[in-house]
Motif scaffolding. Sequence first.
Motif, PDB file in Angstrom:
ATOM      1  N   ILE A 184       0.843  -1.193   0.000  1.00 44.76           N
ATOM      2  CA  ILE A 184       0.000   0.000   0.000  1.00 44.76           C
ATOM      3  C   ILE A 184       0.880   1.245   0.000  1.00 44.76           C
ATOM      4  CG2 ILE A 184      -1.763   1.257   1.285  1.00 44.76           C
ATOM      5  CD1 ILE A 184      -2.609  -1.469   2.455  1.00 44.76           C
ATOM      6  N   PRO A 185       0.720   2.155  -1.007  1.00 47.79           N
ATOM      7  CA  PRO A 185       1.570   3.351  -1.050  1.00 47.79           C
ATOM      8  C   PRO A 185       0.983   4.580  -0.351  1.00 47.79           C
ATOM      9  CG  PRO A 185       0.411   3.105  -3.124  1.00 47.79           C
ATOM     10  CD  PRO A 185      -0.051   1.959  -2.245  1.00 47.79           C
ATOM     11  N   SER A 186      -0.348   4.605  -0.149  1.00 47.66           N
ATOM     12  CA  SER A 186      -0.960   5.798   0.419  1.00 47.66           C
ATOM     13  C   SER A 186      -2.332   5.435   0.976  1.00 47.66           C
ATOM     14  CB  SER A 186      -1.089   6.904  -0.641  1.00 47.66           C
ATOM     15  OG  SER A 186      -1.911   6.465  -1.712  1.00 47.66           O
ATOM     16  N   LEU A 187      -2.928   6.403   1.706  1.00 51.38           N
ATOM     17  CA  LEU A 187      -4.258   6.232   2.294  1.00 51.38           C
ATOM     18  C   LEU A 187      -5.280   6.996   1.463  1.00 51.38           C
ATOM     19  CD1 LEU A 187      -3.452   6.683   6.090  1.00 51.38           C
ATOM     20  CD2 LEU A 187      -3.635   4.562   4.797  1.00 51.38           C
ATOM     21  N   PRO A 188      -6.502   6.456   1.331  1.00 47.28           N
ATOM     22  CA  PRO A 188      -7.526   7.176   0.557  1.00 47.28           C
ATOM     23  C   PRO A 188      -7.963   8.454   1.252  1.00 47.28           C
ATOM     24  CG  PRO A 188      -8.454   5.214   1.589  1.00 47.28           C
ATOM     25  CD  PRO A 188      -6.968   5.144   1.810  1.00 47.28           C
ATOM     26  N   SER A 215       5.409  -2.438   7.195  1.00 49.83           N
ATOM     27  CA  SER A 215       5.956  -3.173   6.048  1.00 49.83           C
ATOM     28  C   SER A 215       5.099  -2.959   4.798  1.00 49.83           C
ATOM     29  CB  SER A 215       6.086  -4.665   6.377  1.00 49.83           C
ATOM     30  OG  SER A 215       6.985  -4.868   7.435  1.00 49.83           O
ATOM     31  N   ASN A 216       4.841  -1.687   4.466  1.00 48.25           N
ATOM     32  CA  ASN A 216       4.191  -1.337   3.207  1.00 48.25           C
ATOM     33  C   ASN A 216       5.113  -0.367   2.463  1.00 48.25           C
ATOM     34  OD1 ASN A 216       1.199  -2.331   2.723  1.00 48.25           O
ATOM     35  ND2 ASN A 216       1.425  -2.087   4.948  1.00 48.25           N
ATOM     36  N   ASP A 217       4.558   0.467   1.608  1.00 46.78           N
ATOM     37  CA  ASP A 217       5.373   1.397   0.825  1.00 46.78           C
ATOM     38  C   ASP A 217       4.858   2.822   0.988  1.00 46.78           C
ATOM     39  OD1 ASP A 217       7.471   2.060  -0.853  1.00 46.78           O
ATOM     40  OD2 ASP A 217       6.274   1.888  -2.667  1.00 46.78           O
ATOM     41  N   ILE A 218       4.401   3.155   2.196  1.00 43.32           N
ATOM     42  CA  ILE A 218       3.841   4.485   2.461  1.00 43.32           C
ATOM     43  C   ILE A 218       4.975   5.492   2.586  1.00 43.32           C
ATOM     44  CG2 ILE A 218       2.515   5.840   4.114  1.00 43.32           C
ATOM     45  CD1 ILE A 218       0.964   3.302   4.759  1.00 43.32           C
ATOM     46  N   ARG A 219       4.853   6.614   1.895  1.00 46.37           N
ATOM     47  CA  ARG A 219       5.877   7.645   1.922  1.00 46.37           C
ATOM     48  C   ARG A 219       5.439   8.893   2.676  1.00 46.37           C
ATOM     49  NH1 ARG A 219       9.887   6.337  -1.699  1.00 46.37           N
ATOM     50  NH2 ARG A 219       9.381   4.598  -3.082  1.00 46.37           N
ATOM     51  N   ASN A 251       8.352   1.430   6.531  1.00 45.09           N
ATOM     52  CA  ASN A 251       7.834   2.068   5.333  1.00 45.09           C
ATOM     53  C   ASN A 251       8.926   2.997   4.802  1.00 45.09           C
ATOM     54  OD1 ASN A 251       4.784   1.539   4.680  1.00 45.09           O
ATOM     55  ND2 ASN A 251       4.904   1.557   6.921  1.00 45.09           N
ATOM     56  N   ASN A 252       8.554   4.013   4.061  1.00 47.49           N
ATOM     57  CA  ASN A 252       9.527   4.978   3.523  1.00 47.49           C
ATOM     58  C   ASN A 252       9.122   6.397   3.918  1.00 47.49           C
ATOM     59  OD1 ASN A 252      11.271   3.159   2.045  1.00 47.49           O
ATOM     60  ND2 ASN A 252       9.553   2.852   0.655  1.00 47.49           N
ATOM     61  N   ILE A 253       8.672   6.569   5.148  1.00 46.31           N
ATOM     62  CA  ILE A 253       8.135   7.848   5.597  1.00 46.31           C
ATOM     63  C   ILE A 253       9.277   8.761   6.029  1.00 46.31           C
ATOM     64  CG2 ILE A 253       6.586   8.967   7.226  1.00 46.31           C
ATOM     65  CD1 ILE A 253       5.061   6.344   7.434  1.00 46.31           C
ATOM     66  N   SER A 267      -5.934  10.665  20.917  1.00 43.66           N
ATOM     67  CA  SER A 267      -6.151   9.449  21.708  1.00 43.66           C
ATOM     68  C   SER A 267      -5.000   8.464  21.575  1.00 43.66           C
ATOM     69  CB  SER A 267      -7.457   8.766  21.275  1.00 43.66           C
ATOM     70  OG  SER A 267      -8.567   9.599  21.499  1.00 43.66           O
ATOM     71  N   LEU A 268      -3.984   8.797  20.798  1.00 37.59           N
ATOM     72  CA  LEU A 268      -2.880   7.866  20.566  1.00 37.59           C
ATOM     73  C   LEU A 268      -2.170   7.517  21.856  1.00 37.59           C
ATOM     74  CD1 LEU A 268      -0.946   8.806  17.304  1.00 37.59           C
ATOM     75  CD2 LEU A 268      -2.145   6.703  17.843  1.00 37.59           C
ATOM     76  N   VAL A 269      -1.899   6.214  22.012  1.00 33.25           N
ATOM     77  CA  VAL A 269      -1.146   5.721  23.160  1.00 33.25           C
ATOM     78  C   VAL A 269       0.192   5.150  22.706  1.00 33.25           C
ATOM     79  CG1 VAL A 269      -1.105   4.037  25.034  1.00 33.25           C
ATOM     80  CG2 VAL A 269      -3.212   5.281  24.526  1.00 33.25           C
ATOM     81  N   ASN A 270       0.180   4.329  21.645  1.00 33.60           N
ATOM     82  CA  ASN A 270       1.400   3.683  21.159  1.00 33.60           C
ATOM     83  C   ASN A 270       1.657   4.082  19.708  1.00 33.60           C
ATOM     84  OD1 ASN A 270       1.839   2.152  23.568  1.00 33.60           O
ATOM     85  ND2 ASN A 270       0.208   0.762  22.920  1.00 33.60           N
ATOM     86  N   ILE A 271       2.888   4.540  19.402  1.00 32.33           N
ATOM     87  CA  ILE A 271       3.302   4.925  18.047  1.00 32.33           C
ATOM     88  C   ILE A 271       4.565   4.140  17.706  1.00 32.33           C
ATOM     89  CG2 ILE A 271       3.943   6.811  16.513  1.00 32.33           C
ATOM     90  CD1 ILE A 271       2.647   8.741  18.432  1.00 32.33           C
ATOM     91  N   TYR A 272       4.533   3.458  16.551  1.00 28.53           N
ATOM     92  CA  TYR A 272       5.694   2.688  16.102  1.00 28.53           C
ATOM     93  C   TYR A 272       6.090   3.196  14.713  1.00 28.53           C
ATOM     94  CZ  TYR A 272       3.796  -0.221  19.793  1.00 28.53           C
ATOM     95  OH  TYR A 272       3.298  -0.675  20.979  1.00 28.53           O
ATOM     96  N   LEU A 273       7.266   3.828  14.625  1.00 26.55           N
ATOM     97  CA  LEU A 273       7.761   4.407  13.380  1.00 26.55           C
ATOM     98  C   LEU A 273       9.163   3.900  13.054  1.00 26.55           C
ATOM     99  CD1 LEU A 273       6.529   8.061  13.961  1.00 26.55           C
ATOM    100  CD2 LEU A 273       5.731   6.546  12.163  1.00 26.55           C
ATOM    101  N   ASP A 274       9.510   2.710  13.512  1.00 26.27           N
ATOM    102  CA  ASP A 274      10.846   2.167  13.293  1.00 26.27           C
ATOM    103  C   ASP A 274      11.083   1.909  11.804  1.00 26.27           C
ATOM    104  OD1 ASP A 274      11.422   1.461  16.315  1.00 26.27           O
ATOM    105  OD2 ASP A 274       9.441   0.659  15.848  1.00 26.27           O
ATOM    106  N   HIS A 275      12.373   1.931  11.419  1.00 30.71           N
ATOM    107  CA  HIS A 275      12.799   1.595  10.054  1.00 30.71           C
ATOM    108  C   HIS A 275      12.099   2.472   9.008  1.00 30.71           C
ATOM    109  CE1 HIS A 275      15.172  -1.960  11.171  1.00 30.71           C
ATOM    110  NE2 HIS A 275      14.251  -2.179  12.083  1.00 30.71           N
ATOM    111  N   ASN A 276      12.197   3.813   9.185  1.00 33.98           N
ATOM    112  CA  ASN A 276      11.766   4.770   8.185  1.00 33.98           C
ATOM    113  C   ASN A 276      12.932   5.709   7.905  1.00 33.98           C
ATOM    114  OD1 ASN A 276       8.750   4.544   7.375  1.00 33.98           O
ATOM    115  ND2 ASN A 276       8.708   4.154   9.575  1.00 33.98           N
ATOM    116  N   THR A 277      12.665   6.899   7.399  1.00 33.47           N
ATOM    117  CA  THR A 277      13.734   7.855   7.095  1.00 33.47           C
ATOM    118  C   THR A 277      13.484   9.190   7.799  1.00 33.47           C
ATOM    119  OG1 THR A 277      12.577   8.525   5.065  1.00 33.47           O
ATOM    120  CG2 THR A 277      14.205   6.768   4.866  1.00 33.47           C
ATOM    121  N   LEU A 278      12.914   9.144   8.989  1.00 34.33           N
ATOM    122  CA  LEU A 278      12.594  10.362   9.720  1.00 34.33           C
ATOM    123  C   LEU A 278      13.869  11.048  10.196  1.00 34.33           C
ATOM    124  CD1 LEU A 278       9.646   8.958  11.854  1.00 34.33           C
ATOM    125  CD2 LEU A 278       9.457  10.451   9.888  1.00 34.33           C
ATOM    126  N   SER A 279      13.900  12.366  10.096  1.00 34.88           N
ATOM    127  CA  SER A 279      15.037  13.136  10.577  1.00 34.88           C
ATOM    128  C   SER A 279      14.706  13.922  11.839  1.00 34.88           C
ATOM    129  CB  SER A 279      15.515  14.091   9.485  1.00 34.88           C
ATOM    130  OG  SER A 279      14.469  14.956   9.075  1.00 34.88           O
TER     131      SER A 279
END
Length: 766
Positions: free
Chosen positions: A72-76, A92-96, A117-119, A133-145
């Motif tokens: 999946i590359p993006s959200l509708p 493990s998708n292709d979201i940028r 992903n490739n965010i 309302s977010l409690v848990n956020i997982y953004l591992d293995h991306n390209t965040l600076s």
Amino acid sequence: ESPMSSDGTLVVPPPRSDRDADLACKGLTALPSDLSLDTRTINAADNQIRSLPEDISRYTNLAGLYLARNYIPSLPRLFGHLTTLKVLDLSSNDIRSLPADPCTGLVNLIHLNLARNNISSQGIPPTFSHLTSLVNIYLDHNTLSTLPPGTPSVLSLSISHNALENVPVDIIQHFNNITSLNLSYNKLSGVLCDEVWVLPQLSWLSLTGNKLVGLWSEDLPPNRKLGKDFQAEISTKRWRLEELYIDYNELTSIPTFFYKIKSLRVLHVGGNRVSSLPFFLGSLPALQDFDVHDNPLVTPPHSIVKNGPQAILHYLRENEDEPLESEEEEHSRRADPLFTLVDGSGFAENIEVGLDYHVDIYAHTPYGVRCLRGGEIMSLVLEPPPPYRPVHAKVMDRGNGTYSASYKVVHAVPHVLMIKFRDAHVRRSPLMVHVAPGGTDTHASEIIFDEKESGVRGEVSRAYLLARDIYGNRRARGGDKITLTAYQQDLHQRVIRSQSVDNNDGSYSLEYTPDELGQCVLRILFNDVIMQPRLTSYVYEARDLFLSNANSVDENGKCFRVSVGPGPTSPDHTEVENIKNGFCGLRNQFNIVPKDKFGNLQPFMPDQRFSVRMSGPSDLVCDVQANPDGTYDVAYTPTTSGRYKVDIHLIKSSTTTTGTTSSINIPQPSSSSSSLSICPKMEIEIQHASGSFYYDWLDHIIINVFTNITNVLVRIGYDHHDETILVNSHFDSAIGSPGAGDAGAGIVSMLEIANALMHSNDWKDA
């Protein structure tokens, strides 16, 4: 409780009712359209989904959406209308990037997993902070600076394996209720900002694998001290920190404020440059898991360090500093890297993956005298090429001048073996080591199909078996035992012709010849073990190795099922449709329908095209356009009337030839002749006129005035005649009259004359 599983994905609860849709590992390319609108959870992980439906917001009761390991590359656009959604797993998708609208509407989202992903940081909109309302956020293995916008509701943030260079103070302050923060394996350097330590609820912190030289502002040089004094705030803080991982940085000391962290149970400081451990660490009452390996420790002495963490803690609690030897005595006994010898099975130019190798290191003085005591900080590293990670071996000091190390590699690529101490290589280091793959492993090997798992009716179709070892490395030699059985998937399960070919490079060609459209099944015995299809295969750090292609599975789950498509285009069976007489000056069109020798319609093929020429009164080159359904539109615009011969040629391109040409017979609706009649040229002009004129009627002068009336002019021309005939009439009628005679009959006559002229080669014949 964290919803993460050991492999880094959100735990999917088992279906409890018909409102929970379990669609995992089904080979889907899209979500089914017939799902109940009352669905509560959708588990569609491990599929081949490439997009989400635009109307996904119709699932108004959806609470859990699990879409890990898709494409999946993006959200509708209307994704944000899922206001009841609480759990979202898109790892493990292709979201940028994330669109702004969904971040505004997901007001009840609690768990969000966007790992692998490739965010980038530009891909996270400011409206991310609206997810209150977010409690848990997982953004591992991306390209965040940088860190994402924070909200007070977040308790756990994991952002490891990204490109963070610092921790922005203005962002970290918004995570004031966070309890778990994972910043490992980023690009953090310099000194960590003090705001991290004053987070009031923080109990778990990982900074492993960065390049930090200090952990708070007191580690800065005097001319760079921060203006705000955190000493008072830290000394009065009620600490909740229980686990701290700061290993593999560039730290030279442990901050003094650590003595205040009485709640600390786990402290990992390995792989730094710490030479002295402060004695206050022994006073931390809860400290049990203590790791200081790979540090150049002088205090405590090596005789204590070699006995493990508990001995170190006991020393820090009970003992004073041991007196050091004099400088002369110390220098006379020190080992020299250039004279140090290395031996053992692991110090060789050729090794194999998966085996345990040992290295023995014998320290010698500059005079070639064997050292009789230890104390040197040895490192043994095998450096592979990117993107593989180095192998760090643990070196054991025997205390008598000898050291031992063991290691195991899993990537069959060249490694550079380096043994160093005091920043210098030992003799014969570095050494280039060639790593061979291990033995063939059936479960790690993979099948790759030609043409996206399709066969061709009546033609030899191929799949390729790539032999791999247990770690996913490609085998370089053949010799495995392959047994291939192929049969048509029909009522009789007919066996079809098949064979396997050893390519002697670790790959095998599997050849089969389907004789019917539909599906055929391949049963593959590889070294007497049935190869079973799998949707995705992760074999030991799959991100560095391979991801096998998705294969169709038969009903027993033990064979490969492929779809059989039409064969090559046959010129003798290709059909031409809608071919009929054309008109001069107009764009005319007919269609070519490619078929194989069995009469099956061909799909669109990019390496195939048609050339169409028309010869007659003038030569025409037709415009041929391919359609997505495999048919071709042929358009031509003649300028001279007459009869034309149509020639159609099939051209197949390849990498070795410029193309092959075949003629195609064109059937005619009323004649066997492959020619067309081109009718005269027709020109149409519409006029809108206004004006007036005089005329004498019954001795009276009358002025007629007309405004915006419409004239229709049609010119029908033959290029080989100069005579001109004018036929005209009017198509208005008197007020209140239907105009049948004045002048409907004239208009009908004119249309019939035009029709006859357009279907004739000569106006006299018409």
